[in-house]
Design a protein around this motif. Structure first.
Motif, PDB file in Angstrom:
ATOM      1  N   GLY A 128      25.976  -8.026   2.511  1.00 60.16           N
ATOM      2  CA  GLY A 128      27.074  -6.968   2.216  1.00 60.16           C
ATOM      3  C   GLY A 128      26.768  -6.452   0.767  1.00 60.16           C
ATOM      4  N   ASP A 129      26.506  -7.068  -0.010  1.00 65.37           N
ATOM      5  CA  ASP A 129      26.455  -6.232  -1.520  1.00 65.37           C
ATOM      6  C   ASP A 129      25.245  -5.516  -1.376  1.00 65.37           C
ATOM      7  OD1 ASP A 129      28.484  -7.630  -2.526  1.00 65.37           O
ATOM      8  OD2 ASP A 129      27.056  -9.369  -3.240  1.00 65.37           O
ATOM      9  N   THR A 130      23.998  -5.580  -0.537  1.00 66.26           N
ATOM     10  CA  THR A 130      23.048  -4.817  -0.543  1.00 66.26           C
ATOM     11  C   THR A 130      23.431  -3.615   0.102  1.00 66.26           C
ATOM     12  OG1 THR A 130      21.329  -6.547  -0.237  1.00 66.26           O
ATOM     13  CG2 THR A 130      20.549  -4.625   0.620  1.00 66.26           C
ATOM     14  N   ALA A 131      24.329  -3.862   0.853  1.00 64.42           N
ATOM     15  CA  ALA A 131      24.804  -2.400   1.985  1.00 64.42           C
ATOM     16  C   ALA A 131      25.825  -1.664   0.954  1.00 64.42           C
ATOM     17  CB  ALA A 131      25.502  -2.813   3.139  1.00 64.42           C
ATOM     18  N   ALA A 132      26.337  -2.188   0.031  1.00 70.46           N
ATOM     19  CA  ALA A 132      27.098  -1.558  -0.842  1.00 70.46           C
ATOM     20  C   ALA A 132      26.433  -0.729  -2.054  1.00 70.46           C
ATOM     21  CB  ALA A 132      28.439  -2.414  -1.341  1.00 70.46           C
ATOM     22  N   ASN A 133      25.315  -0.990  -2.335  1.00 70.69           N
ATOM     23  CA  ASN A 133      24.405  -0.572  -3.269  1.00 70.69           C
ATOM     24  C   ASN A 133      24.163   0.858  -3.020  1.00 70.69           C
ATOM     25  OD1 ASN A 133      22.588   0.131  -5.381  1.00 70.69           O
ATOM     26  ND2 ASN A 133      21.823  -1.958  -5.471  1.00 70.69           N
ATOM     27  N   PRO A 134      24.626   1.990  -3.657  1.00 72.79           N
ATOM     28  CA  PRO A 134      24.332   3.451  -3.334  1.00 72.79           C
ATOM     29  C   PRO A 134      22.889   3.860  -3.489  1.00 72.79           C
ATOM     30  CG  PRO A 134      25.472   2.836  -5.572  1.00 72.79           C
ATOM     31  CD  PRO A 134      25.572   1.763  -4.702  1.00 72.79           C
ATOM     32  N   ILE A 135      22.298   3.129  -4.353  1.00 73.68           N
ATOM     33  CA  ILE A 135      20.676   3.554  -4.781  1.00 73.68           C
ATOM     34  C   ILE A 135      19.811   3.191  -3.194  1.00 73.68           C
ATOM     35  CG2 ILE A 135      18.433   2.761  -5.753  1.00 73.68           C
ATOM     36  CD1 ILE A 135      20.116   2.377  -8.349  1.00 73.68           C
ATOM     37  N   ASN A 136      20.356   2.134  -2.691  1.00 74.65           N
ATOM     38  CA  ASN A 136      19.520   1.666  -1.394  1.00 74.65           C
ATOM     39  C   ASN A 136      19.608   2.954  -0.129  1.00 74.65           C
ATOM     40  OD1 ASN A 136      19.070  -0.742  -2.434  1.00 74.65           O
ATOM     41  ND2 ASN A 136      20.924  -1.720  -1.382  1.00 74.65           N
ATOM     42  N   TYR A 137      20.203   4.004  -0.562  1.00 71.15           N
ATOM     43  CA  TYR A 137      20.477   4.987   0.607  1.00 71.15           C
ATOM     44  C   TYR A 137      19.681   6.439  -0.010  1.00 71.15           C
ATOM     45  CZ  TYR A 137      23.940   1.915   2.763  1.00 71.15           C
ATOM     46  OH  TYR A 137      24.553   0.724   3.173  1.00 71.15           O
ATOM     47  N   ILE A 138      19.179   6.135  -1.003  1.00 73.64           N
ATOM     48  CA  ILE A 138      18.342   7.390  -1.608  1.00 73.64           C
ATOM     49  C   ILE A 138      16.980   7.160  -0.742  1.00 73.64           C
ATOM     50  CG2 ILE A 138      17.262   8.454  -3.438  1.00 73.64           C
ATOM     51  CD1 ILE A 138      19.498   7.123  -5.114  1.00 73.64           C
ATOM     52  N   THR A 139      16.508   8.386  -0.363  1.00 73.54           N
ATOM     53  CA  THR A 139      15.069   8.694  -0.008  1.00 73.54           C
ATOM     54  C   THR A 139      14.152   9.632  -0.752  1.00 73.54           C
ATOM     55  OG1 THR A 139      15.894  10.814   1.338  1.00 73.54           O
ATOM     56  CG2 THR A 139      16.221   8.810   2.360  1.00 73.54           C
ATOM     57  N   PRO A 140      12.905   9.215  -0.958  1.00 74.29           N
ATOM     58  CA  PRO A 140      12.341   8.266  -0.008  1.00 74.29           C
ATOM     59  C   PRO A 140      12.334   6.747  -0.233  1.00 74.29           C
ATOM     60  CG  PRO A 140      10.732   9.189  -1.599  1.00 74.29           C
ATOM     61  CD  PRO A 140      11.993   9.839  -1.592  1.00 74.29           C
ATOM     62  N   ALA A 141      12.173   5.835   0.611  1.00 70.17           N
ATOM     63  CA  ALA A 141      12.292   4.680   0.255  1.00 70.17           C
ATOM     64  C   ALA A 141      11.796   3.842  -0.980  1.00 70.17           C
ATOM     65  CB  ALA A 141      11.805   3.691   1.756  1.00 70.17           C
ATOM     66  N   SER A 142      10.583   4.539  -1.341  1.00 78.87           N
ATOM     67  CA  SER A 142       9.979   4.119  -2.499  1.00 78.87           C
ATOM     68  C   SER A 142      10.817   4.105  -3.741  1.00 78.87           C
ATOM     69  CB  SER A 142       8.748   5.114  -2.999  1.00 78.87           C
ATOM     70  OG  SER A 142       9.270   6.549  -3.125  1.00 78.87           O
ATOM     71  N   ILE A 143      12.045   5.208  -3.932  1.00 78.06           N
ATOM     72  CA  ILE A 143      12.752   5.108  -5.091  1.00 78.06           C
ATOM     73  C   ILE A 143      13.625   3.841  -5.157  1.00 78.06           C
ATOM     74  CG2 ILE A 143      15.028   6.293  -5.817  1.00 78.06           C
ATOM     75  CD1 ILE A 143      13.773   8.656  -4.893  1.00 78.06           C
ATOM     76  N   PRO A 144      14.437   3.620  -3.986  1.00 74.65           N
ATOM     77  CA  PRO A 144      15.071   2.154  -4.218  1.00 74.65           C
ATOM     78  C   PRO A 144      14.436   0.958  -4.364  1.00 74.65           C
ATOM     79  CG  PRO A 144      15.183   3.168  -1.777  1.00 74.65           C
ATOM     80  CD  PRO A 144      14.866   4.151  -2.623  1.00 74.65           C
ATOM     81  N   TRP A 145      12.993   0.952  -3.598  1.00 73.94           N
ATOM     82  CA  TRP A 145      12.158  -0.143  -3.922  1.00 73.94           C
ATOM     83  C   TRP A 145      11.746  -0.162  -5.294  1.00 73.94           C
ATOM     84  CZ3 TRP A 145      11.542  -4.289  -1.544  1.00 73.94           C
ATOM     85  CH2 TRP A 145      11.832  -4.386  -0.120  1.00 73.94           C
ATOM     86  N   GLY A 146      11.438   0.809  -5.864  1.00 69.34           N
ATOM     87  CA  GLY A 146      10.933   0.989  -7.283  1.00 69.34           C
ATOM     88  C   GLY A 146      12.240   0.610  -8.372  1.00 69.34           C
ATOM     89  N   ALA A 147      13.450   1.085  -7.939  1.00 70.01           N
ATOM     90  CA  ALA A 147      14.453   0.977  -8.676  1.00 70.01           C
ATOM     91  C   ALA A 147      14.789  -0.714  -8.653  1.00 70.01           C
ATOM     92  CB  ALA A 147      15.929   1.540  -8.294  1.00 70.01           C
ATOM     93  N   GLY A 148      14.656  -1.190  -7.510  1.00 71.84           N
ATOM     94  CA  GLY A 148      14.899  -2.995  -7.356  1.00 71.84           C
ATOM     95  C   GLY A 148      13.896  -3.698  -8.204  1.00 71.84           C
ATOM     96  N   ALA A 149      12.567  -3.254  -8.220  1.00 69.19           N
ATOM     97  CA  ALA A 149      11.379  -3.852  -8.890  1.00 69.19           C
ATOM     98  C   ALA A 149      11.758  -3.640 -10.507  1.00 69.19           C
ATOM     99  CB  ALA A 149      10.069  -2.971  -8.831  1.00 69.19           C
ATOM    100  N   GLY A 150      12.205  -2.632 -10.792  1.00 65.16           N
ATOM    101  CA  GLY A 150      12.673  -2.524 -12.413  1.00 65.16           C
ATOM    102  C   GLY A 150      13.492  -3.185 -12.807  1.00 65.16           C
ATOM    103  N   ARG A 151      14.671  -3.365 -11.983  1.00 65.67           N
ATOM    104  CA  ARG A 151      15.845  -4.265 -12.237  1.00 65.67           C
ATOM    105  C   ARG A 151      15.567  -5.541 -12.313  1.00 65.67           C
ATOM    106  NH1 ARG A 151      21.208  -4.453  -8.713  1.00 65.67           N
ATOM    107  NH2 ARG A 151      22.555  -5.250 -10.529  1.00 65.67           N
ATOM    108  N   TYR A 152      14.618  -6.182 -11.528  1.00 60.85           N
ATOM    109  CA  TYR A 152      13.977  -7.343 -11.553  1.00 60.85           C
ATOM    110  C   TYR A 152      13.279  -7.732 -12.955  1.00 60.85           C
ATOM    111  CZ  TYR A 152      15.224  -9.195  -7.101  1.00 60.85           C
ATOM    112  OH  TYR A 152      15.959  -9.647  -5.901  1.00 60.85           O
ATOM    113  N   VAL A 153      12.428  -7.044 -13.270  1.00 58.90           N
ATOM    114  CA  VAL A 153      11.778  -6.978 -14.716  1.00 58.90           C
ATOM    115  C   VAL A 153      12.673  -6.998 -15.689  1.00 58.90           C
ATOM    116  CG1 VAL A 153       9.941  -5.955 -16.228  1.00 58.90           C
ATOM    117  CG2 VAL A 153       9.624  -5.855 -13.467  1.00 58.90           C
ATOM    118  N   ASP A 154      13.645  -6.111 -15.541  1.00 57.27           N
ATOM    119  CA  ASP A 154      14.579  -5.718 -16.826  1.00 57.27           C
ATOM    120  C   ASP A 154      15.406  -7.209 -16.822  1.00 57.27           C
ATOM    121  OD1 ASP A 154      16.224  -4.580 -18.900  1.00 57.27           O
ATOM    122  OD2 ASP A 154      17.799  -4.984 -17.451  1.00 57.27           O
ATOM    123  N   ILE A 155      15.884  -7.595 -16.095  1.00 54.57           N
ATOM    124  CA  ILE A 155      16.793  -8.959 -15.843  1.00 54.57           C
ATOM    125  C   ILE A 155      15.825 -10.205 -16.416  1.00 54.57           C
ATOM    126  CG2 ILE A 155      17.728 -10.674 -14.401  1.00 54.57           C
ATOM    127  CD1 ILE A 155      18.788  -8.382 -12.670  1.00 54.57           C
TER     128      ILE A 155
END
Length: 287
Positions: free
Chosen positions: A179-206
């Motif tokens: 449910g939270d994944t579906a609510a994340n607006p970044i996940n709907y940005i195209t191309p798919a490399s953007i949300p995947w890159g943002a997610g990876a950056g988030r993990y590293v930051d955390i």
């Protein structure tokens, strides 16, 4: 939903709470475990899948040891503190979209207004959230996710469950994660490399923010698996009850372990510890 766009949502909340406990175990504990031949097991009614869970945690620990932690250390070394803080603030601001949705689903109308105000202020004056202006305006940061919403609706959590990559959770938590994944607006940005890159950056930051907390967890735990499991239950219960969990409930699996792993404080404590280490290293050696 296109699976290529599914990025971690609730996972980040769990990781913030227990990532400090997801690093390497101390050498002493490793030697004791190796000499015993098998990891210690303890009966816990919340954890009927302990065999699977320990194996999944071992896999996640290896992933952290050989990939996440080295990358996080490199990021922490290379990124100036204001950049590190700005990135953290940005993703926190994105999270507020999901927080607002769950505020409404839990009928927390006053909190909904506060979080909507945070999102508007930080997204505009705060330059897309890189600066937490709302904090200076006394608009507090709240942490709501779909797992908490399901809990307030009376949905039981189910047994403790550790999944590869995703980490500690429960069957209800898996649904909440979706449910939270579906609510994340970044996940709907195209191309798919953007949300995947943002997610990876988030993990590293955390993970970089939690490097200091790793040392605390290693020193505090004998059986790190139990430590993480108890920390998970305490943290989730803390959030579900808005910081006022029932005192009569046992969250330590009978061990009576008292930990303060609430999400609101863990990142700040890790940051303070890291800054203190930097100050100590900067002190000149005494003659």
């Amino acid at each position: 939903m296109d699976n290529s766009r599914i990025m971690p949502g609730r996972l980040v909340l769990v990781f913030m709470a227990v990532a400090g406990a997801a690093g390497c175990a101390s050498d002493t504990v490793k030697q004791e475990t190796a000499s015993a031949g098998t990891p210690p097991t303890h009966s816990d009614s919340r954890d009927p899948w302990e065999g699977w869970n320990r194996g999944a945690q071992s896999f996640n620990d290896g992933l952290d040891d050989y990939f996440l932690k080295p990358v996080a250390k490199g990021y922490q070394w290379a990124a100036p503190k204001f950049v590190d803080k700005g990135v953290t603030n940005f993703f926190s601001n994105v999270d507020d979209v999901s927080v607002i949705a769950n505020d409404l689903l839990q009928f927390k109308l006053v909190q909904t207004g506060q979080d909507l105000g945070r999102l508007i202020v930080n997204s505009t004056i705060g330059m897309a959230g890189f600066i937490d202006v709302a904090d200076k305006l006394d608009l507090p940061k709240h942490y709501e996710d779909f797992d908490q919403t399901l809990a307030t609706w009376g949905v039981p959590a189910g047994p403790y469950l550790v999944l590869p990559v995703i980490g500690p959770g429960s069957p209800r938590g898996v649904v909440g994660f979706a449910g939270d994944t579906a609510a994340n607006p970044i996940n709907y940005i195209t191309p798919a490399s953007i949300p995947w890159g943002a997610g990876a950056g988030r993990y590293v930051d955390i993970r970089a923010d939690m490097l200091s907390a790793t040392k605390i967890a290693d020193e505090a735990s004998v059986d790190r698996y139990e430590f993480i499991r108890n920390a998970y239950f305490q943290q989730r219960n803390y959030l579900i009850h808005d910081g006022n969990p029932p005192l009569e409930e046992d969250f330590g699996g009978g061990e009576g372990i008292e930990m303060e792993f609430e999400l609101q404080g863990v990142e700040d404590r890790a940051t303070e510890a890291r800054e203190k280490e930097g100050k100590d290293e900067a002190k000149p050696a005494s003659p």
